[in-house]
Every structure is written in structure tokens, then in C-alpha cells.
Design a protein around this motif. Structure first.
Motif, PDB file in Angstrom:
ATOM      1  N   SER A  87       0.829  -1.208   0.000  1.00 37.48           N
ATOM      2  CA  SER A  87       0.000   0.000   0.000  1.00 37.48           C
ATOM      3  C   SER A  87       0.860   1.253   0.000  1.00 37.48           C
ATOM      4  O   SER A  87       0.396   2.320  -0.373  1.00 37.48           O
ATOM      5  CB  SER A  87      -1.021  -0.011   1.141  1.00 37.48           C
ATOM      6  N   TYR A 190      -4.893  -0.894   9.194  1.00 35.05           N
ATOM      7  CA  TYR A 190      -5.174  -1.597  10.452  1.00 35.05           C
ATOM      8  C   TYR A 190      -6.666  -1.854  10.697  1.00 35.05           C
ATOM      9  O   TYR A 190      -7.056  -2.261  11.789  1.00 35.05           O
ATOM     10  CB  TYR A 190      -4.604  -0.787  11.633  1.00 35.05           C
ATOM     11  N   THR A 215      -4.153  -3.083   2.777  1.00 34.58           N
ATOM     12  CA  THR A 215      -2.940  -3.868   2.537  1.00 34.58           C
ATOM     13  C   THR A 215      -3.122  -5.302   3.023  1.00 34.58           C
ATOM     14  O   THR A 215      -3.924  -5.550   3.928  1.00 34.58           O
ATOM     15  CB  THR A 215      -1.738  -3.234   3.269  1.00 34.58           C
ATOM     16  N   SER A 217      -0.455  -6.689   4.195  1.00 32.33           N
ATOM     17  CA  SER A 217       0.750  -6.814   5.033  1.00 32.33           C
ATOM     18  C   SER A 217       0.440  -7.103   6.494  1.00 32.33           C
ATOM     19  O   SER A 217       1.168  -7.856   7.145  1.00 32.33           O
ATOM     20  CB  SER A 217       1.566  -5.522   4.976  1.00 32.33           C
ATOM     21  N   LYS A 218      -0.594  -6.490   7.043  1.00 35.16           N
ATOM     22  CA  LYS A 218      -0.788  -6.564   8.482  1.00 35.16           C
ATOM     23  C   LYS A 218      -1.752  -7.699   8.838  1.00 35.16           C
ATOM     24  O   LYS A 218      -1.339  -8.692   9.405  1.00 35.16           O
ATOM     25  CB  LYS A 218      -1.287  -5.217   9.012  1.00 35.16           C
TER      26      LYS A 218
HETATM   27  C1  LIG Z   1       2.098  -0.538   7.413  1.00 34.96           C
HETATM   28  C2  LIG Z   1       1.371   0.627   6.874  1.00 34.96           C
HETATM   29  C3  LIG Z   1       1.239   0.835   5.502  1.00 34.96           C
HETATM   30  C4  LIG Z   1       2.081   0.104   4.508  1.00 34.96           C
HETATM   31  O1  LIG Z   1       1.720  -1.126   4.207  1.00 34.96           O
HETATM   32  P1  LIG Z   1       2.382  -1.931   3.007  1.00 34.96           P
HETATM   33  O2  LIG Z   1       1.211  -2.437   2.289  1.00 34.96           O
HETATM   34  O3  LIG Z   1       3.200  -2.977   3.664  1.00 34.96           O
HETATM   35  O4  LIG Z   1       3.207  -0.996   2.153  1.00 34.96           O
HETATM   36  C5  LIG Z   1       0.426   1.850   5.059  1.00 34.96           C
HETATM   37  N1  LIG Z   1      -0.194   2.679   5.920  1.00 34.96           N
HETATM   38  C6  LIG Z   1      -0.049   2.544   7.247  1.00 34.96           C
HETATM   39  C7  LIG Z   1      -0.749   3.493   8.142  1.00 34.96           C
HETATM   40  C8  LIG Z   1       0.750   1.528   7.759  1.00 34.96           C
HETATM   41  O5  LIG Z   1       0.943   1.428   9.065  1.00 34.96           O
END
Ligand SMILES: *Cc1c(COP(=O)(O)O)cnc(C)c1O
Length: 366
Positions: A87, A190, A215, A217-218
Motif C-alpha cells: 500500500s 489496520y 494492505t 501486510s498486516k
Molecule cells: C504498514 C502501513 C502501511 C504500509 O503497508 P504496506 O502495504 O506494507 O506498504 C500503510 N499505511 C499505514 C498506516 C501503515 O501502518
């Protein structure tokens, strides 16, 4: 500084990511908000079945089956989905596609005073004017502060980082309604950790200026895969594709598309990990509060905690580090009084609480 770099690169202030320790070093890593659980077991199956000859071919530029998986999950049309290499890349393209350059309208982008530290990096790298909107008591965002302020766009992380606080869908609707000529980015990295879960995606039918960024990712435990996406009106998605195709037409690769699609479709596993993480967050908040920490109620997979009186956050950060526990510390105005602590497994958080107990005692006895 280098004579080979242009002025922009010489003057850039790049984002500083949380530390990634070397493989093999035993460390409790609570500094970059990664998920402590493995991705869906279906990812392994899918990888085992992957036909490597597929890699001869360029990927689908839009994301192929991944776009469909996201559209199905979110209840939107595939033409309302844009996929990127994390993201961070999607956000970077949003800033380029939707916000004005300095010298154009000269209107600023509004962001909360304390928010994701990549936003100011994009602003300065893409020559976009910026205006920080102060947060209220205990890092509360007041939606009324985003009405009547001339701007060329708005970017808000919800839940916010590093404060961990969330705003309501009513607040987001109010901000979109108050700024009909600006794109409002809601960064939902999140969102799945909020209780109850809600997403601004549900507001999309009402607001063509709303761009929700998410994303894998989390909450999907796929930070290493680099898949992020935007969900918005077709008009905004088309703008993002124009920006993408002026830079790199294939931001997501075939393997990543496949794996992310499988993980997104495994709703049951995702739900289980989410619930487990929320329970551990509750434990962590209780344990830290019992030690005298104060913190806002977290809607994310981290807490933003202020150590008890007489225990400087910077010192505690260092002491935890010596014990092999990495948390995030921002040595900046106001933030330097806090530690941002990612929620790990129950075992990791017990170790954190024990280490904090010991170090707080040491500081108070010295
Ligand atoms: C972790 C994070 C992202 C980035 O996520 P990626 O998809 O890993 O690049 C974007 N915005 C916030 C607020 C984040 O904490």
C-alpha cells in the motif's frame, strides 16, 4: 550528498523503516506491526501447485484473480479495485494522481499532525504543499477540524498510526461531504483490528471522492509479499491506473497475485487470527496499564504506550533492546514520550510485560 544525484535526491528525506534484524538472531520483534501468525495454510498449497512456466509471461497488469478476490470480499466491482506493490506504492500513486503540485493551485494536503510518517515523505518528494491538522486531547481526531480548510486533498490513516485510535464512519462521511472537490484517502492498513470491524468501503456508493487504501501486510500476515490495494469509484481507480502506467505497468507479479488472492479468500483463517490478536491486545493493554503505562484504547495491532512517570520512553526502548525486544521509538516532539509496541503472540507479550516490570523497577531504584 553526491554530485551524481540530482537536486531532488540530494534534498530528499526518505522514510526510515523499522529495523529488520538479521536472520538467525533471536529477537522478539515488536517494532514494525507485522502479524505474529503465519499466513493462511492455503498459501502453501497454492505455492506447491504453482506452475513455474507461468513466470515466462508478464502478469495481468491490473492484478487478475487478485482483483476479483478483493472485489468479492469487499462487495464492489472489479473496476473499483486497484492493486499495487504494497500500500505504500498505492499511497504514493494516490499522492501523485490526486494532489496538486506546488505552484499549481498551491493548496495543501491535510493530514493529522501525528500520522503515518510516509505521508510527509511523499509530500516533499512530489512537491505537494502540506498542512498538519492538530489532534485533540489524547490524540483524538476531531472531524470538524477538516471542514472549511482550503485543501487539495486529505489523507488520514484509520485506525491512525502511531496513535492506534480510530474515527467513526460518520466522521469519515462528514469529512468527505465537507470536501466534495478533494480526494479523501482513508488508509485502512489496520482496519481489521478494530472492534467492531468497520470499513469506509461501505461509504463508497455515496462518495466518489473517497479512496480507501488497504494492505495484505498486516492482517493477512503477508508483509513480505508486497500487496496493497485501493478501493474507490471507477473515476479514481482510472486515475490511479493512469499514474501507474506512467511509471510501471506491472507493479504486482504473478506469484504475489495468486498468493494474496488465496489468503483473501480464506476468510475463516483470517477471522481466527484477527480474534486471537485482539485478545492478546486486551491482555497487553491490561498488563501494561497495571505497570503504570497510559495509552489510548487501541483499534490496531499495536499499542501506543507512555511508560509510568520517571521512566523515559527512550531509556526503556534501549533497555528492552538490550534484552532482545525490539519496539518502535520515535525521537520526535510529543511522540518521544511513547513507545509503539506491536502485538505479537501471547508468549511474546508476556515476555515484554516481564521485561518492562524488571526495567521499570531498575529505573525506579536507581
Ligand atoms: C504498514 C502501513 C502501511 C504500509 O503497508 P504496506 O502495504 O506494507 O506498504 C500503510 N499505511 C499505514 C498506516 C501503515 O501502518
Amino acid at each position: 550528498m553526491s554530485k551524481y544525484w540530482n537536486k531532488k535526491i540530494n534534498e530528499a528525506e526518505p522514510y526510515v523503516a523499522g529495523e529488520q534484524p538479521k536472520a538467525g538472531v533471536k529477537i522478539i520483534k515488536l517494532n514494525t506491526n507485522e502479524n505474529p501468525y503465519a499466513p493462511s495454510p492455503k498459501v502453501a498449497e497454492s505455492l506447491a501447485q504453482f506452475d513455474i512456466s507461468e513466470l515466462r509471461l508478464y502478469p495481468n497488469t491490473d492484478g487478475g484473480e487478485l482483483v476479483q478476490a478483493i472485489a468479492d470480499r469487499e462487495g464492489v466491482k472489479p473496476t473499483q479495485v486497484f492493486c499495487g506493490n504494497g500500500s505504500d506504492e498505492v499511497l504514493a500513486l494516490c499522492f501523485q494522481a490526486f494532489f496538486e503540485k506546488e505552484g499549481n493551485t498551491d493548496l495543501p494536503v491535510l493530514t493529522p499532525e501525528f500520522s503515518y510518517s510516509f505521508y510527509p515523505v511523499y509530500e516533499s518528494f512530489y512537491d505537494i504543499r502540506a498542512k498538519k491538522i492538530p489532534l485533540r486531547e489524547d490524540f483524538r481526531l476531531d472531524a470538524s477540524d477538516y471542514a472549511g480548510v482550503p485543501n487539495c486533498g486529505i489523507a488520514i490513516a484509520n485506525p491512525n498510526a502511531p496513535t492506534s485510535r480510530a474515527i467513526s464512519l460518520d466522521d469519515i462521511a462528514f469529512i468527505c461531504k465537507s470536501n466534495p472537490d478533494s480526494v479523501v484517502i482513508i488508509d485502512e492498513a489496520y482496519a481489521y483490528f478494530a472492534e467492531p470491524y468497520e470499513t469506509a468501503v461501505s461509504l463508497l456508493p455515496e462518495f466518489p471522492n473517497l479512496c480507501v487504501v488497504r494492505t495484505t501486510s498486516k492482517s493477512y500476515s503477508l508483509a513480505g509479499l508486497r500487496i496493497g490495494y485501493a478501493i474507490a469509484s471507477e473515476e479514481l481507480i482510472e486515475g490511479l491506473k493512469r499514474a501507474r502506467d506512467s511509471f510501471n505497468s506491472y507493479p504486482t507479479d504473478r506469484l504475489a497475485q495468486k498468493i494474496a488472492a488465496v489468503a483473501i479468500r480464506d476468510e475463516e483463517y483470517h477471522k481466527k487470527c484477527r480474534e486471537r490478536l485482539i485478545a492478546t491486545r486486551k491482555y497487553t493493554e491490561d498488563a501494561l496499564r497495571a505497570l503504570g503505562f497510559t495509552m489510548p484504547e487501541s483499534a490496531a495491532n499495536f499499542v501506543f504506550a507512555k511508560p509510568p512517570k520517571g521512566v523515559p520512553a527512550g531509556l526503556l526502548y534501549k533497555k528492552l533492546r538490550e534484552k532482545g525486544i525490539l519496539v518502535r521509538y520515535f525521537d520526535k516532539d510529543v511522540l518521544r514520550d511513547y513507545l509503539r509496541i506491536t502485538i505479537g503472540t501471547d508468549e511474546e507479550m508476556r515476555a515484554l510485560a516481564e521485561a518492562c516490570t524488571e526495567e521499570i523497577k531498575n529505573v525506579q531504584n536507581s
